[in-house]
Motif scaffolding. Structure first.
Motif, PDB file in Angstrom:
ATOM      1  N   SER A   5      15.438 -45.646  -6.028  1.00 41.76           N
ATOM      2  CA  SER A   5      16.406 -46.525  -6.429  1.00 41.76           C
ATOM      3  C   SER A   5      16.259 -46.687  -8.193  1.00 41.76           C
ATOM      4  CB  SER A   5      16.261 -47.677  -5.950  1.00 41.76           C
ATOM      5  OG  SER A   5      17.066 -48.731  -6.746  1.00 41.76           O
ATOM      6  N   VAL A   6      14.963 -46.854  -8.505  1.00 47.47           N
ATOM      7  CA  VAL A   6      14.540 -46.832  -9.915  1.00 47.47           C
ATOM      8  C   VAL A   6      15.037 -45.415 -10.666  1.00 47.47           C
ATOM      9  CG1 VAL A   6      12.795 -47.347 -11.661  1.00 47.47           C
ATOM     10  CG2 VAL A   6      13.018 -48.710  -9.672  1.00 47.47           C
ATOM     11  N   TYR A   7      14.514 -44.421  -9.998  1.00 50.77           N
ATOM     12  CA  TYR A   7      14.743 -42.927 -10.622  1.00 50.77           C
ATOM     13  C   TYR A   7      16.086 -42.723 -10.807  1.00 50.77           C
ATOM     14  CZ  TYR A   7      14.328 -37.876 -11.123  1.00 50.77           C
ATOM     15  OH  TYR A   7      14.270 -36.659 -11.791  1.00 50.77           O
ATOM     16  N   ILE A   8      16.943 -43.036  -9.808  1.00 45.59           N
ATOM     17  CA  ILE A   8      18.374 -42.740  -9.910  1.00 45.59           C
ATOM     18  C   ILE A   8      19.321 -43.769 -10.573  1.00 45.59           C
ATOM     19  CG2 ILE A   8      20.599 -42.413  -8.265  1.00 45.59           C
ATOM     20  CD1 ILE A   8      18.668 -41.210  -6.156  1.00 45.59           C
ATOM     21  N   ASP A   9      19.152 -45.103 -10.235  1.00 44.80           N
ATOM     22  CA  ASP A   9      19.886 -45.994 -10.870  1.00 44.80           C
ATOM     23  C   ASP A   9      19.257 -46.835 -12.052  1.00 44.80           C
ATOM     24  OD1 ASP A   9      21.685 -45.855  -8.914  1.00 44.80           O
ATOM     25  OD2 ASP A   9      21.125 -47.302  -7.774  1.00 44.80           O
ATOM     26  N   GLY A  10      17.970 -46.491 -12.463  1.00 44.29           N
ATOM     27  CA  GLY A  10      17.277 -47.256 -13.656  1.00 44.29           C
ATOM     28  C   GLY A  10      16.916 -48.543 -13.168  1.00 44.29           C
ATOM     29  N   GLU A  11      16.424 -49.156 -14.004  1.00 43.35           N
ATOM     30  CA  GLU A  11      16.158 -50.717 -13.707  1.00 43.35           C
ATOM     31  C   GLU A  11      16.263 -51.644 -14.946  1.00 43.35           C
ATOM     32  OE1 GLU A  11      11.693 -50.680 -12.988  1.00 43.35           O
ATOM     33  OE2 GLU A  11      11.473 -49.484 -14.577  1.00 43.35           O
ATOM     34  N   PRO A  12      16.471 -52.892 -14.867  1.00 45.92           N
ATOM     35  CA  PRO A  12      16.672 -53.664 -15.708  1.00 45.92           C
ATOM     36  C   PRO A  12      15.496 -53.772 -16.760  1.00 45.92           C
ATOM     37  CG  PRO A  12      16.634 -54.740 -13.643  1.00 45.92           C
ATOM     38  CD  PRO A  12      16.011 -53.663 -13.325  1.00 45.92           C
ATOM     39  N   VAL A  13      15.951 -54.107 -18.112  1.00 47.46           N
ATOM     40  CA  VAL A  13      15.042 -53.772 -19.315  1.00 47.46           C
ATOM     41  C   VAL A  13      15.020 -55.265 -19.948  1.00 47.46           C
ATOM     42  CG1 VAL A  13      14.267 -52.443 -21.184  1.00 47.46           C
ATOM     43  CG2 VAL A  13      15.588 -51.433 -19.474  1.00 47.46           C
ATOM     44  N   ILE A  14      13.739 -55.576 -20.109  1.00 54.36           N
ATOM     45  CA  ILE A  14      13.775 -56.858 -21.142  1.00 54.36           C
ATOM     46  C   ILE A  14      13.881 -56.458 -22.741  1.00 54.36           C
ATOM     47  CG2 ILE A  14      12.350 -58.808 -21.885  1.00 54.36           C
ATOM     48  CD1 ILE A  14      10.946 -58.653 -19.098  1.00 54.36           C
ATOM     49  N   VAL A  15      14.988 -57.268 -23.408  1.00 51.34           N
ATOM     50  CA  VAL A  15      15.088 -57.044 -24.581  1.00 51.34           C
ATOM     51  C   VAL A  15      14.928 -58.185 -25.640  1.00 51.34           C
ATOM     52  CG1 VAL A  15      16.965 -55.094 -24.579  1.00 51.34           C
ATOM     53  CG2 VAL A  15      17.771 -57.401 -24.443  1.00 51.34           C
TER      54      VAL A  15
END
Lengths: 242, 122
Positions: free
Chosen positions: A87-97
């Motif tokens: 899931s992380v590899y395909i869809d990415g993951e949330p990122v703290i900005v």
């Protein structure tokens, strides 16, 4: 050759197929889709459009394309649900900005997320002073989630030790003039009781009621088809509708 | 059971109908009566040209056109529009060559009709 009839038949096929396939793919919320999902949607839609109106090509290859993409999306969905890593590899993951009130500029550069994008999304969330933000996270769909600093968070009943009444979800009893019998039965009420309630609000027939809902605390909301307002507020300044 | 019918049987049945409509071309181009047997008339025209029977060939090339008009209505939902145009163009050119009693042109067009017919609905 009747081109109108051909387009009509092919449109029925495209519409029906798209409806069945999208139901098959499930209820992933549109607001939660990733950029890739968005492109997938456009591609599948484009194939359905070709199937419908591009009569210079055979309907079958377009339909097979539609089927193939749907199957691939389904496989992706299954894989990403089963494996967190996938899931992380395909869809990415949330990122703290924004972390502890500090903008993570290196992270933003990596994301190609401009400061103006951040400011715009903060304003959309009702934050006009970046000082108020403790954390900001860019979600997989590109939306910004924010956590304000404690001093800027709204006061909740818990903060002042107040225990509010349970709200729950209201149940529809009459919808568009029709009694929702299953809901009435679930609440152990009958039509006679409902008739009494609507009579108290001045309605004689169920058909006169547009919507009737009951809250878990027993309070009723009843609205009729006839809006009995003497002086309704008219907010339009478009003369054409007057 | 009701859920199985609503969410499995009905959608699959609808998809099966769609597939049948889209893939019916190859079956529906076959003749069901004497009037719609395109390939029979094409072969007939070819033989009549070989034998020099031009007036019979002229009648039968018109029969090819009429037969294809019947077939076209059945297969129009499952074949490419361009394939139908190609068939119509070849038939019309063949009519011209038969009228002009041009053996080479007529035979070439008849072969073109056979070739396009083979690919129709595939």
């Amino acid at each position: 050759m009747n081109e109108t009839a051909i387009v009509l038949v092919r449109s029925i096929i495209a519409f029906g197929t798209l409806l069945i396939f999208t139901r098959f793919l499930g209820k992933q919320q549109v607001s939660q889709i990733t950029f890739f999902d968005y492109i997938l949607g456009i591609t599948i839609g484009s194939m359905a459009a070709n199937l419908s109106t591009d009569i210079a090509t055979d309907a079958w290859p377009n339909w097979v394309g539609l089927l193939s993409w749907t199957v691939m999306v389904y496989i992706f969905q299954k894989v990403t649900v089963k494996s967190r890593q996938a899931s992380v590899y395909i869809d990415g993951e949330p990122v703290i900005v924004i972390m502890n009130g500090e903008i993570m500029d290196e992270v933003m550069k990596k994301l190609r997320f401009r400061l103006s994008d951040l400011q715009e999304q903060l304003r959309e969330k009702g934050v006009f002073d970046i000082n108020e933000v403790e954390y900001a996270v860019v979600e997989k769909d590109g939306q910004l989630s924010i956590l304000k600093k404690a001093e800027y968070l709204p006061l909740t009943p818990k903060d002042i030790n107040v225990r509010p009444e349970y709200k729950g979800i209201a149940t529809e009893l009459i919808y568009d003039g029709e009694i929702v019998k299953s809901n009435l039965k679930q609440l152990n009420k009958d039509e006679a009781w409902l008739k009494e309630q609507i009579a108290a609000k001045g309605f004689n027939e169920f058909a006169e009621v547009f919507l009737a809902v009951i809250a878990p605390n027993g309070s009723l909301f009843i609205d009729g088809f006839d809006d009995k307002m003497e002086n309704p507020i008219d907010i339009t300044d478009f003369k054409g509708l007057k | 059971m009701k859920e199985f019918i609503l969410y499995k049987v009905i959608p699959l049945f609808i998809l099966a109908i769609f597939i049948c409509v889209m893939k019916s071309g190859e079956y529906l181009k076959q003749s069901f009566t004497e009037e719609d047997d395109v390939m029979y008339y094409v072969e007939l025209v070819s033989t009549e040209i070989d034998n020099g029977h031009w007036s019979e060939a002229k009648t039968n090339i018109s029969n090819v056109k009429d037969a294809f008009e019947i077939v076209k209505k059945r297969i129009q939902f499952s074949v490419e529009r361009n394939e139908l145009y190609e068939m119509e163009s070849s038939i019309n050119r063949a009519i011209g060559f038969v009228s002009a009693r041009d053996v080479g042109g007529a035979k070439a067009e008849l072969e073109e009709i056979k070739f396009t017919w083979e690919g129709l609905g595939k």
